[in-house]
Scaffold this motif. Sequence first.
Motif, PDB file in Angstrom:
ATOM      1  N   ARG A  22      37.876  44.296  50.355  1.00  0.00           N
ATOM      2  CA  ARG A  22      39.098  45.094  50.272  1.00  0.00           C
ATOM      3  C   ARG A  22      39.661  45.117  48.856  1.00  0.00           C
ATOM      4  O   ARG A  22      40.274  46.105  48.440  1.00  0.00           O
ATOM      5  N   TRP A  23      39.411  44.049  48.099  1.00  0.00           N
ATOM      6  CA  TRP A  23      39.883  44.030  46.708  1.00  0.00           C
ATOM      7  C   TRP A  23      38.901  44.770  45.798  1.00  0.00           C
ATOM      8  O   TRP A  23      39.319  45.433  44.854  1.00  0.00           O
ATOM      9  N   GLN A  26      39.644  48.394  45.638  1.00  0.00           N
ATOM     10  CA  GLN A  26      40.686  48.768  44.692  1.00  0.00           C
ATOM     11  C   GLN A  26      40.153  48.783  43.265  1.00  0.00           C
ATOM     12  O   GLN A  26      40.528  49.627  42.448  1.00  0.00           O
ATOM     13  N   TRP A 142      34.732  39.059  38.060  1.00  0.00           N
ATOM     14  CA  TRP A 142      36.081  38.508  38.030  1.00  0.00           C
ATOM     15  C   TRP A 142      36.267  37.596  36.824  1.00  0.00           C
ATOM     16  O   TRP A 142      35.325  36.938  36.373  1.00  0.00           O
ATOM     17  N   MET A 149      41.590  35.480  38.901  1.00  0.00           N
ATOM     18  CA  MET A 149      41.467  35.733  40.335  1.00  0.00           C
ATOM     19  C   MET A 149      42.366  34.731  41.061  1.00  0.00           C
ATOM     20  O   MET A 149      41.945  33.642  41.457  1.00  0.00           O
ATOM     21  N   MET A 151      43.876  34.433  43.976  1.00  0.00           N
ATOM     22  CA  MET A 151      43.643  33.953  45.337  1.00  0.00           C
ATOM     23  C   MET A 151      42.612  32.832  45.361  1.00  0.00           C
ATOM     24  O   MET A 151      42.748  31.865  46.113  1.00  0.00           O
ATOM     25  N   THR A 204      46.604  41.932  44.683  1.00  0.00           N
ATOM     26  CA  THR A 204      46.047  41.417  45.933  1.00  0.00           C
ATOM     27  C   THR A 204      47.226  40.894  46.752  1.00  0.00           C
ATOM     28  O   THR A 204      47.667  39.763  46.567  1.00  0.00           O
ATOM     29  N   PHE A 206      48.859  39.972  50.352  1.00  0.00           N
ATOM     30  CA  PHE A 206      48.565  39.547  51.719  1.00  0.00           C
ATOM     31  C   PHE A 206      49.831  39.683  52.559  1.00  0.00           C
ATOM     32  O   PHE A 206      50.912  39.286  52.125  1.00  0.00           O
ATOM     33  N   TYR A 212      45.966  35.731  54.281  1.00  0.00           N
ATOM     34  CA  TYR A 212      45.313  35.036  53.162  1.00  0.00           C
ATOM     35  C   TYR A 212      44.266  34.048  53.660  1.00  0.00           C
ATOM     36  O   TYR A 212      43.133  34.010  53.166  1.00  0.00           O
ATOM     37  N   LYS A 257      47.462  38.584  42.066  1.00  0.00           N
ATOM     38  CA  LYS A 257      46.750  39.639  41.351  1.00  0.00           C
ATOM     39  C   LYS A 257      45.341  39.171  41.036  1.00  0.00           C
ATOM     40  O   LYS A 257      45.025  37.974  41.087  1.00  0.00           O
ATOM     41  N   ALA A 258      44.508  40.138  40.729  1.00  0.00           N
ATOM     42  CA  ALA A 258      43.099  39.863  40.418  1.00  0.00           C
ATOM     43  C   ALA A 258      42.724  40.642  39.168  1.00  0.00           C
ATOM     44  O   ALA A 258      42.926  41.857  39.094  1.00  0.00           O
TER      45      ALA A 258
END
Length: 268
Positions: A22-23, A26, A142, A149, A151, A204, A206, A212, A257-258
């Motif tokens: 899902r990321w 984007q 990443w 990254m 998360m 990102t 959640f 998450y 955020k990523a």
Amino acid sequence: MPDQSRHDAWRAGGSYDLYMGRWSRQLAPAFLDWLNPADQLDWLEIGVGTGALSEAVMARCRPASFTGMDASEAFLELARTNVADQRAAFLLGDARAVPVDSDSVDMIVSGLVLNFVPDREKALAEMKRVARNGGTVGFYVWDYPGRGMEMMRAFWEAAVALDPDARDLAEDRRFPFCNPDGLTALAEGAGLRAVDCVAVEVPTVFTDFEDYWHPFTLGAGPAPGYCMSLDPGSQQQLKERLARDLPRRPDGSIALKARAWAVRGAAG
């Protein structure tokens, strides 16, 4: 030396989609906008995963043809479902020995894959080999060492606090070259010209803590693989620590955020 990749798992495409796809969906459009390719080119993607970048290429770039390759048949099955287009073909293959003719492709791309290839120099050499004269090789990974990254960073900080041995499993320790200098050197070492590297960032968000946490319990990817290796008590401790430490908005959502590094170079 411990086997840092022992928890990597690339079989469950649907689980990986919930964790990372899902990321990536984007990130892929922003990467393609930066590449700014012409229409009606022949494309090759190395490591299609569940098809996030493949979908974006088909939707935005008007390719003449598209070939996607991955080493996981399970991922390919999902990519074929997600990318139902007559111009697209998907095949099983190894990034270090790409089953494509030399000098046959205009655009060779790869998303969130290169760092996991055991011989990334060979993979980049193969990407250059199949490129036509003047073709483009582009990829993104990443920003692990730069804490880009968030998360993943939050997960590993909590894991290491409970299990110091987990430190060597974190992506920043495993992939220290994922920064502009390291990635540019890799691309130039493969013979690519006019190499450029830029940061691409996506949110990102959640909806709540369970949104998450749940993907980490599905076992698809290094951090989820580690999470699922824990006994129930240790896993619960990790969950509780993350639930305590992650920042929350008033509505309970978790906004992180990523950041990725995107690289491109000219072949030929």
